[in-house]
Design a protein around this motif. Structure first.
Motif, short mmCIF file in Angstrom:
data_model
loop_
_atom_site.label_atom_id
_atom_site.label_comp_id
_atom_site.label_asym_id
_atom_site.label_seq_id
_atom_site.Cartn_x
_atom_site.Cartn_y
_atom_site.Cartn_z
N SER A 99 0.82 -1.21 0.00
CA SER A 99 0.00 0.00 0.00
C SER A 99 0.85 1.26 0.00
O SER A 99 0.41 2.31 -0.49
CB SER A 99 -0.95 0.00 1.20
OG SER A 99 -0.24 -0.20 2.39
N SER A 100 2.06 1.17 0.52
CA SER A 100 2.94 2.34 0.48
C SER A 100 3.27 2.70 -0.97
O SER A 100 3.32 3.88 -1.34
CB SER A 100 4.23 2.06 1.27
OG SER A 100 3.93 1.91 2.64
N SER A 107 10.11 -2.83 6.23
CA SER A 107 10.04 -3.72 5.07
C SER A 107 11.44 -3.90 4.46
O SER A 107 12.11 -2.91 4.13
CB SER A 107 9.08 -3.18 4.01
OG SER A 107 7.76 -3.35 4.44
N THR A 125 5.53 0.54 8.72
CA THR A 125 6.19 -0.13 9.84
C THR A 125 7.64 0.31 9.99
O THR A 125 8.23 0.15 11.06
CB THR A 125 6.19 -1.66 9.63
OG1 THR A 125 6.88 -1.93 8.39
CG2 THR A 125 4.78 -2.21 9.57
#
Ligand SMILES: O=P(O)(O)OC[C@H]1O[C@](O)(CO)[C@@H](O)[C@@H]1O
Length: 352
Positions: free
Chosen positions: A47-48, A94, A91
């Motif tokens: 989604s980033s 990744s 987060t």
């Protein structure tokens, strides 16, 4: 991942957006970006990256040299002092994004956009911008996706030449954009708020739109979930300028209730997804606004496929979900995935 906490994360969107609006009203998080920047490379996964691609398109339409890349791509722009790397990771951990950042650290200007201050992606970054989305206890990127998009729109505003995107988000007229090779803000540093857009105001209208969908879900959610509940998965369709909405929606159907789902750009639909409509019970969410909506709908009507429109009226759809301010394209961009997210939460919770 926990479905009831995911639902609680969705319900907390309006408050989190109000917090982000406050933060953007008090300071420009991008003011430390140097004037030497000539190219923007946005890196992320999942989604980033979806949010990054929409932002890169918007920057290009304002005449800024920008691209969104899979962080996992081995071949990309070489590092250099004129390159702004926007490393996006909710987060902050990744693997692919960290590997890509390592190639640019100390060589390009690295901006880390993350929801976790002090996370690995911030190590050695020249600038850290917090997403301010709060903890996502459900374990699914939902508020962080929304805040990433919002902050990337703010970044695009910051980097766009003053004659670039207007407050409405309309692209500049042909010939009005900066020449290839121009710095991102000709003649000097990127101008904060150069587009003239009231970003906190946009976020507050997005919070109202989001709250409207949440408050009225008793009316629309059960029929929408029933309409999309077919034997062959869920498809999502959106214009290129809001493709992140289709991609994030499909991801939510996969990540939560683990249903087959895929995204398609509206114009491309007639070249790609159309081939599914003859043999499958094709059910789709359409985010209207493309000049090719009618081209897709023509096939959909002929094939008897089932479409739920979100945020607009389109002839031939089985049903539609409307919400406050849905006629404003950037409110739609920031809000509309909530419909799919709530359907995904409902299906996920029903699995027990
Ligand atoms: O933005 P991050 O934390 O790097 O995560 C990237 C993607 O990975 C996921 O966390 C799933 O693995 C998605 O939710 C997200 O889109």
């Amino acid at each position: 991942m926990i479905p009831d906490l995911y639902l609680a994360d969705l319900e907390a969107k309006p408050a989190a957006l109000a917090g982000l609006a406050d933060a953007l009203a008090s300071a420009d998080p991008f003011s430390a970006i140097p004037s030497r920047i000539r190219r923007v490379l946005l890196l992320g996964m999942g989604s980033s990256r979806y949010a990054a691609r929409v932002a890169a398109l918007r920057l290009r339409s304002a005449g800024v040299d920008a691209v969104a890349e899979y962080a996992s791509a081995a071949a990309s722009y070489p590092p250099g002092p004129g390159t702004l790397v926007v490393a996006i990771s909710a987060t902050g951990g990744s693997r692919e994004t960290l590997d890509a950042v390592a190639r640019h650290r100390g060589r390009s200007f690295v901006l880390a956009l993350t929801n976790v201050p002090g996370s690995p992606v911030t190590e050695g970054a020249d600038l850290v911008v917090p997403m301010l989305a709060g903890e996502e206890r459900g374990g699914v990127s939902c508020r962080t996706f929304q805040h990433t998009l919002a902050l990337l729109l703010a970044l695009a505003d910051h980097l766009s030449p003053a004659d670039g995107l207007g407050p409405s988000g309309d692209p500049v007229a042909p010939g009005d954009s900066a020449a290839p090779g121009d710095s991102v803000a000709p003649g000097g540093p990127a101008v904060p708020g150069a587009s003239g857009r009231d970003m906190p105001g946009l976020l507050l209208r997005t919070a109202e739109a989001t709250a409207d969908l949440l408050d009225r879900r008793g009316e629309w959610l059960a029929p929408a979930a029933a309409l999309l509940d077919g034997p062959h998965g869920v498809y999502t369709i959106a214009p290129a300028e809001r493709l992140s909405s289709a991609e994030q929606s499909a991801l939510m159907f996969r990540e939560g209730p683990r249903r087959p789902a895929d995204a398609c750009e509206t114009g491309d639909w007639a070249h790609v997804d159309v081939y599914l409509t003859k043999t499958l019970d094709y059910r789709a969410v359409l985010y209207p606004g493309s000049r090719y909506d009618e081209q897709a709908m023509d096939w959909i009507r002929q094939r008897g496929s089932t479409v739920l429109a979100v945020g607009g009226e389109v002839p031939g759809v089985a049903d539609r979900v409307r919400y406050r301010h849905d006629d404003e394209p950037d409110v739609a961009l920031l809000t509309e995935t909530l419909v799919a997210e709530l359907v995904a939460a409902r299906w996920w919770l029903a699995q027990g």
